[in-house]
Design a protein around this motif. Structure first.
Motif, PDB file in Angstrom:
ATOM      1  N   LEU A 149       0.840  -1.336   0.188  1.00  0.00           N
ATOM      2  CA  LEU A 149      -0.010   0.034   0.068  1.00  0.00           C
ATOM      3  C   LEU A 149       0.886   1.304   0.038  1.00  0.00           C
ATOM      4  O   LEU A 149       0.478   2.395   0.565  1.00  0.00           O
ATOM      5  CB  LEU A 149      -0.910  -0.011   1.149  1.00  0.00           C
ATOM      6  N   LYS A 150       1.952   1.083  -0.702  1.00  0.00           N
ATOM      7  CA  LYS A 150       2.962   2.289  -0.636  1.00  0.00           C
ATOM      8  C   LYS A 150       2.394   3.821  -1.359  1.00  0.00           C
ATOM      9  O   LYS A 150       2.804   4.524  -0.348  1.00  0.00           O
ATOM     10  CB  LYS A 150       3.963   1.803  -1.756  1.00  0.00           C
ATOM     11  N   ASP A 151       1.489   3.722  -2.070  1.00  0.00           N
ATOM     12  CA  ASP A 151       0.938   4.862  -2.683  1.00  0.00           C
ATOM     13  C   ASP A 151       0.062   5.563  -1.423  1.00  0.00           C
ATOM     14  O   ASP A 151      -0.361   6.811  -1.519  1.00  0.00           O
ATOM     15  CB  ASP A 151       0.088   4.877  -3.734  1.00  0.00           C
ATOM     16  N   LYS A 152      -0.345   4.815  -0.170  1.00  0.00           N
ATOM     17  CA  LYS A 152      -1.189   5.281   0.756  1.00  0.00           C
ATOM     18  C   LYS A 152      -0.247   5.919   2.191  1.00  0.00           C
ATOM     19  O   LYS A 152      -0.769   6.040   3.271  1.00  0.00           O
ATOM     20  CB  LYS A 152      -2.174   4.695   1.174  1.00  0.00           C
ATOM     21  N   TRP A 153       1.261   5.705   1.970  1.00  0.00           N
ATOM     22  CA  TRP A 153       1.993   5.973   2.986  1.00  0.00           C
ATOM     23  C   TRP A 153       2.063   7.489   3.156  1.00  0.00           C
ATOM     24  O   TRP A 153       2.811   8.032   4.203  1.00  0.00           O
ATOM     25  CB  TRP A 153       3.508   5.335   2.651  1.00  0.00           C
ATOM     26  N   GLY A 154       1.855   8.256   2.294  1.00  0.00           N
ATOM     27  CA  GLY A 154       1.501   9.786   2.513  1.00  0.00           C
ATOM     28  C   GLY A 154       2.683  10.439   2.184  1.00  0.00           C
ATOM     29  O   GLY A 154       2.581  11.903   2.579  1.00  0.00           O
ATOM     30  N   GLU A 155       3.619  10.007   1.484  1.00  0.00           N
ATOM     31  CA  GLU A 155       4.689  10.946   1.116  1.00  0.00           C
ATOM     32  C   GLU A 155       5.423  10.597  -0.095  1.00  0.00           C
ATOM     33  O   GLU A 155       5.425   9.153  -0.473  1.00  0.00           O
ATOM     34  CB  GLU A 155       5.912  10.858   2.273  1.00  0.00           C
ATOM     35  N   THR A 156       6.119  11.535  -0.917  1.00  0.00           N
ATOM     36  CA  THR A 156       6.804  11.054  -2.145  1.00  0.00           C
ATOM     37  C   THR A 156       8.202  11.548  -2.061  1.00  0.00           C
ATOM     38  O   THR A 156       8.150  12.641  -1.458  1.00  0.00           O
ATOM     39  CB  THR A 156       5.932  11.496  -3.104  1.00  0.00           C
TER      40      THR A 156
ATOM     41  N   LYS B 234       2.846   3.474  13.933  1.00  0.00           N
ATOM     42  CA  LYS B 234       1.951   3.716  14.997  1.00  0.00           C
ATOM     43  C   LYS B 234       0.940   4.589  14.364  1.00  0.00           C
ATOM     44  O   LYS B 234      -0.312   4.788  14.672  1.00  0.00           O
ATOM     45  CB  LYS B 234       2.495   4.487  16.101  1.00  0.00           C
ATOM     46  N   LYS B 235       1.566   5.564  13.468  1.00  0.00           N
ATOM     47  CA  LYS B 235       0.333   6.690  13.089  1.00  0.00           C
ATOM     48  C   LYS B 235      -0.092   6.574  11.676  1.00  0.00           C
ATOM     49  O   LYS B 235      -1.084   7.112  11.382  1.00  0.00           O
ATOM     50  CB  LYS B 235       1.397   8.015  12.747  1.00  0.00           C
ATOM     51  N   ASN B 236       0.423   5.629  10.775  1.00  0.00           N
ATOM     52  CA  ASN B 236      -0.087   5.381   9.341  1.00  0.00           C
ATOM     53  C   ASN B 236      -0.677   4.039   9.321  1.00  0.00           C
ATOM     54  O   ASN B 236       0.008   3.147   9.234  1.00  0.00           O
ATOM     55  CB  ASN B 236       0.961   5.493   8.533  1.00  0.00           C
TER      56      ASN B 236
END
Length: 187
Positions: A100-107, A126-128
């Protein structure tokens, strides 16, 4: 130098024999915590079945849940950090989708990627929730991804076995043997 003096030098200077009761008590408490966490996890898997959400909750709710998961599988913390780095730089669609790399929130720019430290890894766990779910997917299904089969040595790939997550005895024996032989394999 007498034999007795040589013996005493070995005891005094060799870190293997270093004795610090405060450290040892603290570390033994940490080991006991991991043991108890794994026993509770084993009980949940036996009573509720092998489900991803059990492992997601372990990572989200237990302070050392990710370390317990690593202990269960025999996957080294350093190996996990290196594998996360591979996921971050590899442009493999199947692996990215599984984790689910595209949902890790950073590019990140490829040239700026650096290996994450423990605190960053723990923070992401913990947060993602998607990073957490991706990690669980890695341990449940990672060995089925051809890219990982070609990238990881077989010695490491075998640690991503669903039978380990199910606490199967042959898998636990495999973890013990791989852990014991890791130094010889690396050498």
């Amino acid at each position: 130098m007498t034999t007795e003096q040589k013996y005493q030098t070995v005891l005094d200077k060799n870190t293997f024999y270093f004795y610090n009761p405060v450290f040892q008590e603290k570390y033994e408490s940490y080991i006991n915590s991991l043991n108890e966490t794994l026993l509770v996890l084993k009980n949940k898997v036996e009573t509720e079945g092998l489900k991803k959400d059990i492992f997601e909750n372990l990572l989200a709710e237990k302070e050392n849940g990710w370390r317990a998961l690593l202990a269960l599988t025999g996957f080294a913390n350093e190996s996990l950090k290196r594998l996360i780095t591979v996921v971050r730089v590899a442009e493999n669609k199947e692996l990215a989708k599984l984790l689910l790399k595209d949902k890790w929130g950073e590019t990140e720019k490829l040239e700026a990627v650096k290996e994450w430290g423990d605190s960053r890894l723990e923070n992401m766990i913990k947060k993602n929730e998607f990073f957490r779910k991706g990690l669980v997917n890695l341990f449940f299904e990672g060995s089925t991804v051809p890219f990982l089969a070609q990238t990881l040595p077989l010695f490491e790939l075998k640690k991503l076995s669903i039978s380990k997550l199910n606490f199967e005895i042959p898998a636990m024996i495999d973890t013990l043997v791989r852990y014991k032989e890791k130094g010889s394999y690396s050498g």
